[in-house]
Write a protein that holds these residues in place. Structure first.
Motif, PDB file in Angstrom:
ATOM      1  N   ALA A   1      -1.441  11.262   6.996  1.00 13.86           N
ATOM      2  CA  ALA A   1      -1.120  10.207   6.035  1.00 13.86           C
ATOM      3  C   ALA A   1      -2.380   9.892   5.243  1.00 13.86           C
ATOM      4  O   ALA A   1      -3.493   9.906   5.785  1.00 13.86           O
ATOM      5  CB  ALA A   1      -0.608   8.962   6.742  1.00 13.86           C
ATOM      6  N   GLU A   2      -2.196   9.627   3.959  1.00 14.65           N
ATOM      7  CA  GLU A   2      -3.332   9.318   3.101  1.00 14.65           C
ATOM      8  C   GLU A   2      -2.885   8.370   2.000  1.00 14.65           C
ATOM      9  O   GLU A   2      -1.708   8.312   1.645  1.00 14.65           O
ATOM     10  CB  GLU A   2      -3.919  10.594   2.495  1.00 14.65           C
ATOM     11  N   THR A   3      -3.832   7.634   1.469  1.00 11.01           N
ATOM     12  CA  THR A   3      -3.528   6.759   0.345  1.00 11.01           C
ATOM     13  C   THR A   3      -3.279   7.600  -0.889  1.00 11.01           C
ATOM     14  O   THR A   3      -3.731   8.756  -0.983  1.00 11.01           O
ATOM     15  CB  THR A   3      -4.682   5.783   0.098  1.00 11.01           C
ATOM     16  N   VAL A   4      -2.541   7.039  -1.836  1.00 10.50           N
ATOM     17  CA  VAL A   4      -2.200   7.774  -3.053  1.00 10.50           C
ATOM     18  C   VAL A   4      -3.463   8.183  -3.804  1.00 10.50           C
ATOM     19  O   VAL A   4      -3.530   9.269  -4.391  1.00 10.50           O
ATOM     20  CB  VAL A   4      -1.272   6.914  -3.942  1.00 10.50           C
TER      21      VAL A   4
ATOM     22  N   THR B   1       0.843  -1.198   0.000  1.00 11.02           N
ATOM     23  CA  THR B   1       0.000   0.000   0.000  1.00 11.02           C
ATOM     24  C   THR B   1       0.879   1.249   0.000  1.00 11.02           C
ATOM     25  O   THR B   1       1.772   1.395   0.833  1.00 11.02           O
ATOM     26  CB  THR B   1      -0.929   0.011   1.221  1.00 11.02           C
ATOM     27  N   ARG B   2       0.630   2.159  -0.928  1.00  9.42           N
ATOM     28  CA  ARG B   2       1.414   3.394  -1.045  1.00  9.42           C
ATOM     29  C   ARG B   2       0.699   4.526  -0.321  1.00  9.42           C
ATOM     30  O   ARG B   2      -0.509   4.729  -0.489  1.00  9.42           O
ATOM     31  CB  ARG B   2       1.632   3.753  -2.508  1.00  9.42           C
ATOM     32  N   LEU B   3       1.471   5.271   0.474  1.00  6.70           N
ATOM     33  CA  LEU B   3       0.925   6.381   1.249  1.00  6.70           C
ATOM     34  C   LEU B   3       1.690   7.664   0.951  1.00  6.70           C
ATOM     35  O   LEU B   3       2.868   7.633   0.571  1.00  6.70           O
ATOM     36  CB  LEU B   3       1.008   6.080   2.755  1.00  6.70           C
ATOM     37  N   HIS B   4       1.015   8.780   1.128  1.00  6.36           N
ATOM     38  CA  HIS B   4       1.629  10.099   1.071  1.00  6.36           C
ATOM     39  C   HIS B   4       1.559  10.731   2.454  1.00  6.36           C
ATOM     40  O   HIS B   4       0.589  10.528   3.185  1.00  6.36           O
ATOM     41  CB  HIS B   4       0.917  11.002   0.059  1.00  6.36           C
ATOM     42  N   PHE B   5       2.583  11.517   2.793  1.00  7.60           N
ATOM     43  CA  PHE B   5       2.649  12.150   4.101  1.00  7.60           C
ATOM     44  C   PHE B   5       2.767  13.664   3.930  1.00  7.60           C
ATOM     45  O   PHE B   5       3.368  14.150   2.974  1.00  7.60           O
ATOM     46  CB  PHE B   5       3.846  11.624   4.898  1.00  7.60           C
ATOM     47  N   VAL B   6       2.224  14.385   4.913  1.00  6.47           N
ATOM     48  CA  VAL B   6       2.301  15.841   4.908  1.00  6.47           C
ATOM     49  C   VAL B   6       2.343  16.307   6.356  1.00  6.47           C
ATOM     50  O   VAL B   6       1.774  15.660   7.250  1.00  6.47           O
ATOM     51  CB  VAL B   6       1.101  16.462   4.147  1.00  6.47           C
TER      52      VAL B   6
END
Length: 500
Positions: free
Chosen positions: A264-267, A224-229
């Motif tokens: 954090a969120e999914t792509v 599972t690919r995640l993006h962070f901010v």
């Protein structure tokens, strides 16, 4: 904190403290946990080969109180109800899966595992030839769907709120009603709630700080690919979305103090989660050890040159205000505010009026700190400036060469016997009968006296002497006599004014 790609559990190894090891994963095909009696279900076991409590030759399967059995492959076909687990080589046993082989007329089929964001499908199935006319689904004893077109309940994107007890109610054409047993469905987290961690929650101002947004992926979804901010206070974004859970702040300042959190969120953007806030209080060090120095040093300041006053502090962080003053005249010379422990003030052209005592002050919000006063003396350098001396030397050499060439030409134009006579100490001379006039040779003029070892004052007139002798009678063409006793000597005086 790295993004975990697998589920970690704690187990006691052969020796040493507790260590993190990896579980096996069991999957079901078809994906239902409830099927009719007589049907078959295939179980698949997957492992990660990181740790083995004991060496296994194959895959081990556990079912209730039955004795474990091993298979060379990672699949097992089952037909009986029960709780199943598996263990792959190099991994711990998996979580259990409960299978039901039902003899009921109506069953509700649900998948073995559902993660948030997945499509959730519930299927109401009837055994036998009679067909269902209407199917209704309940969730926590509330009717949520009723249709006569499809017997499936579809939730496109499941969330944690969709967890609960589900039941299927079927209506036959003869108005007979069938109900299934209730099934508890637990929607699993696709990734855990992020946790923000910082290397230092009370960092010293100007130092680097590292932020980490830690979360955990399930073993069944390691790709599972995640993006962070990262955010501060009321949603001020301090980073762009990135696949890295780490953020480095190269230098943090007191005005950066505040409440920080990460997301954090999914792509695809379907699932968003944010961490709890974390307070960061940046510490400022008050200024101390204020010191003033000069460039050049205070006793080597030359009139007309540039003076630089350098104000520095031994300690102190953040934005510091530097100011320079004269102690004797109480004059303020200038002020600078910057994030530095040193600042400079330049006085372009120093004069005698700049001599005196100087000091500086520094303040970063904790009070004004003053340096000791420095006494600056201004001195003058007598004589000719180097640049003018160098230019005069070059120009004088060129003039002498031109004069020698001109006089040598004039000497050839004069008749033998023409010339000047003089003493060691020159007196005004009277020119003899002139020879033929040559426009290239200046006419003889009466010159002033020239004394040896003269020390001219500023802009005095100085005479220099150039003598050229004719060759001797013996024909020595390359021998020149400079003796004043030679009667065939041409003496020429040229005048030069000093530059100072």
């Amino acid at each position: 904190v790295l993004l975990w790609a697998s589920l970690l559990v704690l187990a006691a190894p052969v020796s040493g403290p507790l260590a993190a090891v990896y579980k096996s994963v069991i999957s079901v095909q078809p994906p239902w946990t409830t099927v009719f009696r007589g049907e078959r279900v295939n179980l698949t076991c997957s492992g990660f080969h990181f740790y083995a409590q004991e060496k296994l030759q194959g895959y081990r399967w556990f079912s209730g109180k039955a004795r474990p059995r091993e298979t060379p492959g990672n699949t097992l076909e089952v037909r009986d109800s029960g709780q199943y687990r598996c263990q792959a080589p190099g991994s711990l046993p998996s979580n259990p899966v409960h299978l039901i082989f039902s003899s009921a007329s109506l069953i509700l089929q649900a998948p073995y595992s559902v993660f948030e964001g997945d499509e959730l499908v519930l299927r109401c199935q009837k055994r036998g030839r009679e067909k269902l006319a209407v199917v209704k689904y309940t969730w926590n004893r509330k009717i949520i769907s009723g249709t006569d077109e499809s017997f499936d309940l579809l939730i496109p994107k499941a969330s944690l709120n969709n967890s609960g007890c589900y039941q299927c109610v079927g209506f036959l054409e003869n108005a007979y009603v069938l109900k299934t047993s209730q099934i508890n469905i637990q929607i699993q987290e696709l990734f855990s709630r992020p946790k923000l961690e910082v290397t230092d929650s009370q960092p010293i101002e100007g130092k680097p700080v590292n932020l980490s947004c830690g979360t955990q992926l399930p073993l069944e979804r390691p790709d599972t690919r995640l993006h962070f901010v990262f955010f501060r206070d009321n949603g001020v974004m301090i980073s762009n979305r990135s696949g890295s859970p780490d953020l480095q702040i190269t230098a943090i300042w007191r005005e950066d103090s505040g409440s920080y959190w990460c997301g954090a969120e999914t792509v695809t953007g379907g699932i968003h989660k944010r961490s709890l806030p974390l307070q960061i209080d940046v510490q400022r060090i008050p200024v101390s050890g204020v010191f003033l120095e000069t460039q050049p040093q205070r006793d080597q300041v030359v009139k007309g040159e540039t003076l630089v006053l350098v104000c520095s502090v031994a300690k102190g962080t953040g934005n510091t205000t530097f100011s320079w003053h004269r102690e004797d005249t109480r004059e303020s010379l200038g002020q600078k505010s910057q994030r530095s422990q040193k600042a400079e003030l330049e006085i372009p052209v120093i004069g005698e009026s700049h001599a005196g005592r100087y000091y500086c002050t520094a303040d970063n919000g904790y009070g004004l700190i003053q340096s000791q006063a420095v006494n600056v003396t201004v001195r003058s350098i007598p004589g000719i400036k180097r640049s003018l001396v160098a230019g005069g030397t070059t120009g004088g050499s060129l003039s002498i060469l031109l004069a020698v060439a001109l006089l040598f030409y004039c000497w050839h134009q004069r008749k033998p016997g023409d010339g000047f006579q003089g003493d060691i100490i020159r007196r005004p001379l009277t020119v003899g009968p002139p020879g033929p006039f040559n426009p290239m040779c200046p006419a003889p003029v009466e010159l002033q006296q020239l004394y040896i070892n003269v020390h001219p004052r500023e802009r005095d007139l100085v005479y220099s002497e150039i003598q050229i002798s004719q060759p001797g009678a013996e024909g020595e063409a390359n021998t020149f006599r400079t003796s004043l006793e030679n009667q065939h000597v041409s003496v020429v005086y040229s005048e030069v004014k000093t530059q100072l």
